[in-house]
Design an enzyme around this catalytic site. Sequence first.
Site, short mmCIF file in Angstrom:
data_model
loop_
_atom_site.label_atom_id
_atom_site.label_comp_id
_atom_site.label_asym_id
_atom_site.label_seq_id
_atom_site.Cartn_x
_atom_site.Cartn_y
_atom_site.Cartn_z
N GLN A 111 0.85 -1.19 0.00
CA GLN A 111 0.00 0.00 0.00
C GLN A 111 0.89 1.24 0.00
O GLN A 111 0.41 2.35 -0.12
CB GLN A 111 -0.85 0.04 1.26
CG GLN A 111 -1.77 -1.14 1.43
CD GLN A 111 -2.34 -1.17 2.84
OE1 GLN A 111 -3.30 -0.50 3.16
NE2 GLN A 111 -1.74 -1.96 3.71
N HIS A 129 -1.33 1.37 -4.36
CA HIS A 129 -1.69 2.80 -4.31
C HIS A 129 -0.78 3.67 -5.17
O HIS A 129 -0.84 4.89 -5.07
CB HIS A 129 -1.66 3.29 -2.86
CG HIS A 129 -2.75 2.69 -2.00
ND1 HIS A 129 -2.66 2.59 -0.64
CD2 HIS A 129 -3.95 2.15 -2.34
CE1 HIS A 129 -3.76 2.02 -0.16
NE2 HIS A 129 -4.55 1.73 -1.17
N CYS A 137 1.01 13.14 -16.02
CA CYS A 137 0.40 14.35 -16.57
C CYS A 137 -1.12 14.25 -16.43
O CYS A 137 -1.73 13.24 -16.81
CB CYS A 137 0.79 14.53 -18.04
SG CYS A 137 -0.07 15.94 -18.78
N CYS A 158 4.07 19.14 -17.29
CA CYS A 158 4.42 18.05 -18.19
C CYS A 158 5.39 18.55 -19.26
O CYS A 158 5.13 19.57 -19.90
CB CYS A 158 3.13 17.52 -18.84
SG CYS A 158 3.41 16.26 -20.10
N GLY A 198 2.76 -4.44 9.12
CA GLY A 198 2.57 -3.01 9.39
C GLY A 198 1.36 -2.38 8.74
O GLY A 198 1.47 -1.32 8.13
N ASN A 224 3.40 -6.89 13.55
CA ASN A 224 2.94 -5.55 13.93
C ASN A 224 3.06 -5.45 15.45
O ASN A 224 2.62 -6.36 16.17
CB ASN A 224 1.47 -5.38 13.50
CG ASN A 224 1.00 -3.94 13.52
OD1 ASN A 224 1.36 -3.17 14.41
ND2 ASN A 224 0.18 -3.58 12.55
N GLU A 226 1.40 -3.67 17.29
CA GLU A 226 0.04 -3.48 17.82
C GLU A 226 -0.90 -4.49 17.19
O GLU A 226 -0.56 -5.14 16.22
CB GLU A 226 -0.48 -2.07 17.45
CG GLU A 226 0.44 -0.93 17.82
CD GLU A 226 0.58 -0.76 19.33
OE1 GLU A 226 -0.36 -1.15 20.06
OE2 GLU A 226 1.63 -0.26 19.76
P1 NAD Z 1 -1.62 1.64 7.94
O1 NAD Z 1 -2.83 0.85 7.72
O2 NAD Z 1 -0.60 1.61 6.90
O3 NAD Z 1 -1.02 1.19 9.41
C1 NAD Z 1 0.19 1.42 9.99
C2 NAD Z 1 0.43 0.21 10.92
O4 NAD Z 1 1.82 0.04 11.12
C3 NAD Z 1 -0.22 0.26 12.31
O5 NAD Z 1 -0.99 -0.90 12.51
C4 NAD Z 1 0.99 0.26 13.28
O6 NAD Z 1 0.74 -0.42 14.50
C5 NAD Z 1 2.02 -0.46 12.44
N1 NAD Z 1 3.42 -0.21 12.80
C6 NAD Z 1 3.98 0.90 13.33
N2 NAD Z 1 5.30 0.73 13.46
C7 NAD Z 1 5.60 -0.50 12.99
C8 NAD Z 1 6.79 -1.24 12.85
N3 NAD Z 1 7.99 -0.75 13.21
N4 NAD Z 1 6.72 -2.49 12.33
C9 NAD Z 1 5.52 -3.02 11.95
N5 NAD Z 1 4.37 -2.35 12.06
C10 NAD Z 1 4.40 -1.11 12.57
O7 NAD Z 1 -2.08 3.03 8.28
P2 NAD Z 1 -1.86 4.47 7.72
O8 NAD Z 1 -0.53 4.98 8.06
O9 NAD Z 1 -3.05 5.23 8.13
O10 NAD Z 1 -1.88 4.33 6.13
C11 NAD Z 1 -2.94 4.62 5.31
C12 NAD Z 1 -2.55 4.38 3.89
O11 NAD Z 1 -1.53 5.30 3.50
C13 NAD Z 1 -1.95 3.00 3.67
O12 NAD Z 1 -2.28 2.61 2.40
C14 NAD Z 1 -0.49 3.28 3.82
O13 NAD Z 1 0.30 2.29 3.23
C15 NAD Z 1 -0.35 4.65 3.13
N6 NAD Z 1 0.85 5.31 3.67
C16 NAD Z 1 2.02 5.01 3.06
C17 NAD Z 1 3.20 5.51 3.57
C18 NAD Z 1 4.47 5.12 2.86
O14 NAD Z 1 4.48 5.01 1.62
N7 NAD Z 1 5.54 4.88 3.61
C19 NAD Z 1 3.20 6.32 4.71
C20 NAD Z 1 1.96 6.62 5.30
C21 NAD Z 1 0.79 6.08 4.78
#
Ligand code: NAD
Length: 256
Positions: A111, A129, A137, A158, A198, A224, A226
């Site tokens: 994601q 995503h 563009c 673009c 995660g 995870n 949590e």
């Molecule tokens: P999410 O559904 O991606 O959840 C984040 C999860 O990561 C939580 O359950 C948390 O407990 C867990 N977590 C925290 N630290 C961790 C670790 N060290 N190891 C394993 N798990 C850990 O939630 P979101 O952040 O609300 O994301 C929403 C959407 O946006 C998703 O599609 C996400 O992938 C995307 N997003 C992407 C990025 C990125 O590209 N790095 C950053 C933020 C959000």
Amino acid sequence: MILPLFKNHKMEDQRVKVAQLLKKSKYSMAFTGAGISVESGIPPFRGELGLWNKYDPKVLDIDYFHSNGKRAWFFIREIFYEFFGKAQPNNAHRVLARLEHSGLLQAVVTQNIDNLHQLAGSKHVFEFHGNSNRLVCTECGRLSDISDINLEDIPPHCPVDGSILKPDFIFFGEGIPPLAYEKSFEAARDCEVCLIIGSTGEVTPAAYVPNTAKRNGAVIIEINPEESLFTHSITDIHLRGKAGEELRIIENLLFE
Ligand code: NAD
């Protein structure tokens, strides 16, 4: 439901079980969310330290983007290019790439839009995503690599028709890229083992990917610190720790 057999195992036994399952499985996949990149310094959106405590999610709303391109780009540049852009893959990304190269992992459905799986060397990555490294563009659909675009002047335009460029990841109000969608669910139907790493499970339709794997008989392993929406619904083994640390231990069990 967590299988009683796995539920009562001590953490060490559960890790050994995970290593055995990966070795035995003919098709394994990982489904990753923002949590896998936390150890690379990228915060998730939700939760106590989440980006939505600092930024208004409307900057990623597609209608807002089309009517306030310059303002939306001001925040997009700050979040995704000045801040995310400096991040490097961590142990979790690296171990997944190693598993794939060793034939123990067949696909990563992510994601995330941060390109860190690809930077770590994973090849079969389905970007549910999209990816912030590409810009698209808004008129002709041509893709540009971020390294070819100057973000000092925003919004960027673009090189072909001069229209506004948008990051090639999905905004609120946009659909999932069809090919990534198709490939992700195909992997979910094919896999015998699905690692959920995660992810809260709150974002749909992405969350339906591991649910599909479970319905098709896969063993679900969650990493995870949590609990998530998956934990008590489909997870068989929950490794309750940080992705980088847990995957390092699994790597040691498999390769040393
Ligand atoms: P999410 O559904 O991606 O959840 C984040 C999860 O990561 C939580 O359950 C948390 O407990 C867990 N977590 C925290 N630290 C961790 C670790 N060290 N190891 C394993 N798990 C850990 O939630 P979101 O952040 O609300 O994301 C929403 C959407 O946006 C998703 O599609 C996400 O992938 C995307 N997003 C992407 C990025 C990125 O590209 N790095 C950053 C933020 C959000």
